[in-house]
Scaffold this motif. Structure first.
Motif, mmCIF file in Angstrom:
data_model
loop_
_atom_site.group_PDB
_atom_site.id
_atom_site.type_symbol
_atom_site.label_atom_id
_atom_site.label_comp_id
_atom_site.label_asym_id
_atom_site.label_seq_id
_atom_site.Cartn_x
_atom_site.Cartn_y
_atom_site.Cartn_z
ATOM 1 N N ARG A 1 19.588 -72.029 26.794
ATOM 2 C CA ARG A 1 20.087 -72.149 28.247
ATOM 3 C C ARG A 1 19.215 -71.814 29.293
ATOM 4 O O ARG A 1 19.283 -72.496 30.490
ATOM 5 C CB ARG A 1 20.797 -70.758 28.385
ATOM 6 C CG ARG A 1 22.541 -70.711 27.569
ATOM 7 C CD ARG A 1 23.038 -69.531 27.942
ATOM 8 N NE ARG A 1 24.202 -69.272 26.849
ATOM 9 C CZ ARG A 1 25.039 -68.331 26.999
ATOM 10 N NH1 ARG A 1 24.940 -67.421 28.164
ATOM 11 N NH2 ARG A 1 25.863 -68.160 26.199
ATOM 12 N N HIS A 2 17.924 -71.279 29.104
ATOM 13 C CA HIS A 2 16.957 -70.908 30.150
ATOM 14 C C HIS A 2 15.652 -71.436 29.875
ATOM 15 O O HIS A 2 14.819 -71.171 30.672
ATOM 16 C CB HIS A 2 17.035 -69.677 30.594
ATOM 17 C CG HIS A 2 18.247 -68.793 30.871
ATOM 18 N ND1 HIS A 2 18.983 -69.379 31.879
ATOM 19 C CD2 HIS A 2 19.162 -68.235 30.062
ATOM 20 C CE1 HIS A 2 20.121 -68.633 32.166
ATOM 21 N NE2 HIS A 2 20.369 -68.037 30.922
ATOM 22 N N GLU A 37 19.710 -68.342 22.562
ATOM 23 C CA GLU A 37 20.379 -68.848 23.814
ATOM 24 C C GLU A 37 19.447 -68.640 25.050
ATOM 25 O O GLU A 37 19.432 -69.311 25.829
ATOM 26 C CB GLU A 37 21.708 -67.983 23.969
ATOM 27 C CG GLU A 37 22.993 -67.810 22.964
ATOM 28 C CD GLU A 37 23.368 -69.435 23.190
ATOM 29 O OE1 GLU A 37 23.595 -69.937 24.281
ATOM 30 O OE2 GLU A 37 23.528 -70.079 22.151
#
Length: 84
Positions: free
Chosen positions: A53-54, A49
């Motif tokens: 996400r980043h 994640e």
């Protein structure tokens, strides 16, 4: 991104991958696996994640850097700052 923001980000990810866990009382200086019912797959989900996400890559050799909220913040804050 500040260290507090990094801690919140990790808590948000844990809340998404382990919705039954109560993350409201997580102690920042205690290993996450000692406080929460997280197994190795959950931990890999956290790493995935972060990437999804980043755009933050965490090499396997650095996984131990993500043991507690404080260590996550120490490890991730410079990575986020480098992206900015």
């Amino acid at each position: 991104m500040t260290k507090d923001e990094c801690r919140k980000l990790v808590i948000d990810i844990i809340s998404d991958i382990a919705p039954d866990e109560d993350v409201t009382a997580v102690k920042p200086d205690v290993r996450l696996r000692d406080q929460l019912q997280l197994d190795s797959m959950d931990f890999l989900d956290i790493v995935m994640e972060l990437r999804k996400r980043h755009g933050i890559e965490v090499p396997e050799a650095d996984y131990m850097q993500l043991a507690s909220l404080d260590s996550c913040a120490e490890y991730l804050t410079p990575k986020f700052q480098a992206k900015a």
